[in-house]
Design a protein around this motif. Sequence first.
Motif, mmCIF file in Angstrom:
data_model
loop_
_atom_site.group_PDB
_atom_site.id
_atom_site.type_symbol
_atom_site.label_atom_id
_atom_site.label_comp_id
_atom_site.label_asym_id
_atom_site.label_seq_id
_atom_site.Cartn_x
_atom_site.Cartn_y
_atom_site.Cartn_z
ATOM 1 N N ILE B 81 -3.523 45.624 14.194
ATOM 2 C CA ILE B 81 -2.921 44.570 15.013
ATOM 3 C C ILE B 81 -1.410 44.488 14.820
ATOM 4 O O ILE B 81 -0.670 44.261 15.780
ATOM 5 N N GLU B 82 -0.936 44.726 13.587
ATOM 6 C CA GLU B 82 0.497 44.518 13.362
ATOM 7 C C GLU B 82 1.360 45.534 14.107
ATOM 8 O O GLU B 82 2.553 45.354 14.228
ATOM 9 N N PHE B 90 -3.565 30.977 18.509
ATOM 10 C CA PHE B 90 -4.892 30.703 17.964
ATOM 11 C C PHE B 90 -5.333 29.288 18.313
ATOM 12 O O PHE B 90 -4.517 28.407 18.549
ATOM 13 N N ALA C 172 -2.399 35.479 12.240
ATOM 14 C CA ALA C 172 -1.207 35.177 13.041
ATOM 15 C C ALA C 172 -0.031 36.014 12.564
ATOM 16 O O ALA C 172 0.698 36.607 13.369
ATOM 17 N N ALA C 173 0.142 36.080 11.246
ATOM 18 C CA ALA C 173 1.262 36.858 10.719
ATOM 19 C C ALA C 173 1.116 38.330 11.113
ATOM 20 O O ALA C 173 2.085 38.977 11.500
ATOM 21 N N ARG C 174 -0.096 38.839 11.028
ATOM 22 C CA ARG C 174 -0.297 40.235 11.396
ATOM 23 C C ARG C 174 -0.018 40.443 12.879
ATOM 24 O O ARG C 174 0.595 41.434 13.281
ATOM 25 N N SER C 175 -0.455 39.486 13.708
ATOM 26 C CA SER C 175 -0.219 39.651 15.146
ATOM 27 C C SER C 175 1.279 39.677 15.440
ATOM 28 O O SER C 175 1.705 40.245 16.431
ATOM 29 N N LEU C 176 2.071 39.066 14.549
ATOM 30 C CA LEU C 176 3.516 39.085 14.757
ATOM 31 C C LEU C 176 4.146 40.330 14.146
ATOM 32 O O LEU C 176 5.364 40.471 14.156
ATOM 33 N N GLY C 177 3.321 41.199 13.599
ATOM 34 C CA GLY C 177 3.834 42.480 13.135
ATOM 35 C C GLY C 177 3.962 42.616 11.630
ATOM 36 O O GLY C 177 4.467 43.618 11.145
ATOM 37 N N ALA C 178 3.506 41.620 10.862
ATOM 38 C CA ALA C 178 3.686 41.679 9.413
ATOM 39 C C ALA C 178 2.729 42.689 8.792
ATOM 40 O O ALA C 178 1.541 42.692 9.092
ATOM 41 N N SER C 179 3.263 43.521 7.877
ATOM 42 C CA SER C 179 2.433 44.486 7.154
ATOM 43 C C SER C 179 1.589 43.726 6.135
ATOM 44 O O SER C 179 1.872 42.569 5.837
ATOM 45 N N PRO C 180 0.554 44.379 5.585
ATOM 46 C CA PRO C 180 -0.265 43.675 4.584
ATOM 47 C C PRO C 180 0.562 43.064 3.456
ATOM 48 O O PRO C 180 0.294 41.951 3.016
ATOM 49 N N TRP C 181 1.581 43.780 2.981
ATOM 50 C CA TRP C 181 2.405 43.220 1.900
ATOM 51 C C TRP C 181 3.158 41.994 2.379
ATOM 52 O O TRP C 181 3.263 40.993 1.672
ATOM 53 N N ALA C 182 3.708 42.090 3.598
ATOM 54 C CA ALA C 182 4.473 40.956 4.122
ATOM 55 C C ALA C 182 3.572 39.745 4.292
ATOM 56 O O ALA C 182 4.000 38.605 4.064
ATOM 57 N N VAL C 183 2.311 39.975 4.689
ATOM 58 C CA VAL C 183 1.390 38.857 4.846
ATOM 59 C C VAL C 183 1.178 38.168 3.505
ATOM 60 O O VAL C 183 1.237 36.942 3.406
#
Lengths: 261, 353, 271
Positions: B81-82, B90, C172-183
Amino acid sequence: MRDRLIFLGQLGFTLLVAAFLVVPVILSLSAGVTVNYFRGIQSGITLQWVRQVWELYAGEIFLSFVIAIATLVVTLVVGVPAAYALHVRGGKLSRVIEEIITLPLAIPGLAIALALLLTYGGFGSFRRSWLFILAGHVIFTMPFMVRSVMAVFASIDIKTLDEGAASLGASPWRRFRNVIVPNAMPGILAGSLMVVTLSLGEFNLTWMLHTPLTKTLPVGLADAYASMRLEVASAYTLIFFVMIVPLLVAMQMFADEGQKR
Amino acid sequence: MSAIAGHGAAVHIERCGKTFPDGTQALAPASLDIVSGETLVLLGPSGCGKTTMLRIIAGLEQPDAGGRVLFDTNDMTPVPIEQRNVGMVFQSYALFPNMSVSDNIGYGLKIRGIDAKARAARIKEMVALTNIGGLEDRRIDQLSGGQRQRVALARAVAIRPRVLLLDEPLTALDASLRDRLRGELNRLLRSLGITTIYVTHDQAEAMELGDRIVVMRKGAIAQIGTPREIYFTPQSRFVAEFVGAANIVEGPVIGRRLMLTGGSLALQEAADIAAAVAMIRPETIRIVGQGDASLTGIIDSVSFIGDRLRLVVTGAAEKPLVVDAPNTIVAGIGDHVGLSVAPEAIRLLPRED
Amino acid sequence: MSHRTFVWICLLPLVVVTIAFFLLPIAQLVVVGATGPRGLSAYLAILTEPRYRATMINTVVLAAATTIATLVIATIAGLFLQRHRFPGRAVLIAMLTFPLAFPGVVVGFLIILLAGRQGLIGAISNAVSGEKIVFAYSIFGLFLGYLYFSIPRVILTIMAAVQKLDVGLEEAARSLGASPWAVQRDVVLPALGPAFVASGAIAFATAMGAFGTAFTLATNIDVLPMLIYTEFTLAANFSISAALSIGLGVIAWAILALARSFSGGAVAAAG
Ligand SMILES: Nc1ncnc2c1ncn2[C@@H]1O[C@H](COP(=O)(O)OP(=O)(O)O)[C@@H](O)[C@H]1O
Ligand SMILES: [Mg+2]
């Protein structure tokens, strides 16, 4: 692929932590039944150390149970009504009282023990009896009982139940027996488990308060660690685990149940 | 205005199904094409698989083997998704409580390494677009429900997504606010021109917002069409009843007539069906004099709704008929009335038994 | 009997017990601390007397190190256990939490079995390199002991907090493009903040006051509880040991009170 690596990394780490907690326990269990720990398990398996511990320390173990049961009785008789009173009274004074009885959770046991010694050390017969240790255990475990019961009261609207029973003509004492206590049962049981477990294992206070004639199980443990051979110390620890682990497991199961509800 | 949004991708869903590890089949394999710039609404009762479909498009769930999701011609199925560049709103809004309103809106831009100045400009643009001026420095717990909804939308749009995905964005709000925001959202989505997929269980929302509506039922697509098509020509009893109010009547069709308890109604086309099922919308039934009518009944109740009268008429069909009549007519309980329906307003449905 | 009277009767035994065996003794402790040869300045000795000050610093550093290490370990394990379902998970959780209420003495003994003269680590290192590694009786052994009893409690708190986390925030953070670490950095760790403060404070306060472990390891490392104990029993220096315990109690209580005002939840040490 990346997710798989992260998963395995975390799993490995968690297993390592679990090993850190579990391996020493296994070591102590096995040392307690090994003929000669230095030579290892191939020297044979024996119950002689356990028997020796029993011969040497049965008195300590027995006294620990007496004190744990007595602590439980006192915290029940004193703590459950108090939890009810603190809950229905509410207000500032109740909060202050609650705050004060929870202080022993923050103040190290050593300090409380010193305080008791400096105050009652001169009362010879009290100082010499196991009741002195009981006083310390009651102060240390009381907050667990009171809070555990109050937590239940907070979740079931006990006030309305109480008022309902009152509207039916029940006296305060009858209401307490017929309505309050039965409804507080989950909290009372959870609190009781906690009190018994903590009392059985209490060392910080007890070490300061004990006399040669009032030694408890953990005091005996410290004795054994300092002066006995490793196998005996381990066998003693084994006996302690056998007693305490079922209580801990029951406590965990209670907590899980509480979360589900 | 579409400069604000960037362009939207066409979305192609190919045979996407979803079975969860616990064995629940949330979605039967389904295909769907969404035109660039279109607003498509997924409509259906709770639990029918709308969210699951949306999450597959977003990349939060993997479709079962064989399913594919394409944005334009790019296969997105293996893309997390990222990296999909989708804007998502949501149901709970999922605003970050540890960030201010403007930090929330700017988060996706920050992740993309956009410098502070450009970010501030874009945040300003979004704040103006969603009408939340003055709230930039607030914490999330200092916002009302409607304001949160706007912030969530601003945050999703700020990244110029290829596809905008909204999961019941108005459901958490109270009724009057919902109506107002629905209108606002409608204008906004039209002005943005991004490809939008909008999930709701509220048919009024679906009608107002959707270029096309996908009605879903029990993990399958029941019908796809424009709001008009869905409303006037439902292809199943389920769609007819779920979208708007509907009378479902049953009886034999002989020649061009549908035979009912209290008479008969003329149909558009001739047929010969022993037990037909038909839908008649309440507002298409007219109250007429008994003499001119081929169908008659007795008024059982009258409710004054303001802009119209809602009558319940018994004796005409097996079940009582709901009729929406002009608020000017005089009708009393127990009156015998005639009913007339234009042939094109009667829609024959397939039997489902 | 009125309801008011009944409530008072319910409360009375607790008030009596608390006054007799807690408030009165603590008051006596305060008085004794102030009436030794040093007078009131005994209370400052913890800061002014170099030996006490060094012990104090030692204790604080050790407690802080324990707290940080426990938080890191418990966060990694707690997040993992709450986020994944796999066979054996329940057993793993049980293994990580059953030492919850082990007394400090027992923990000390377990550390000896692990890293003492006849310990496992020594045996392994002896077999591998011919050199026997023994560190149970050093400050590192004490640190391990404190870790041992902090980990179960903190893991439980963290797991409960992770369970309450809104997964929507991460999505939500991932949908905005955040990598797993950034999340983790931007969403998960900030959301766990209150749990860190609460459980960290408990770990810190408990480590400050822990006595049994140090006692069993019989180390020559100076930590505050051992100092109080030796001053009291060996030197019979009642006023200093009273003053030191008051200081220790105040620090532990203040840390918990501070944490509670931060996180709003109930924070309490135990053990
Ligand atoms: N993670 C999951 N595991 C198992 N079943 C799920 C999961 N998520 C959703 N479901 C089930 O799938 C079905 C469809 O869910 P959903 O797509 O959320 O419906 P909707 O959004 O239309 O209300 C429901 O029956 C739901 O219980
Ligand atoms: Mg949904």
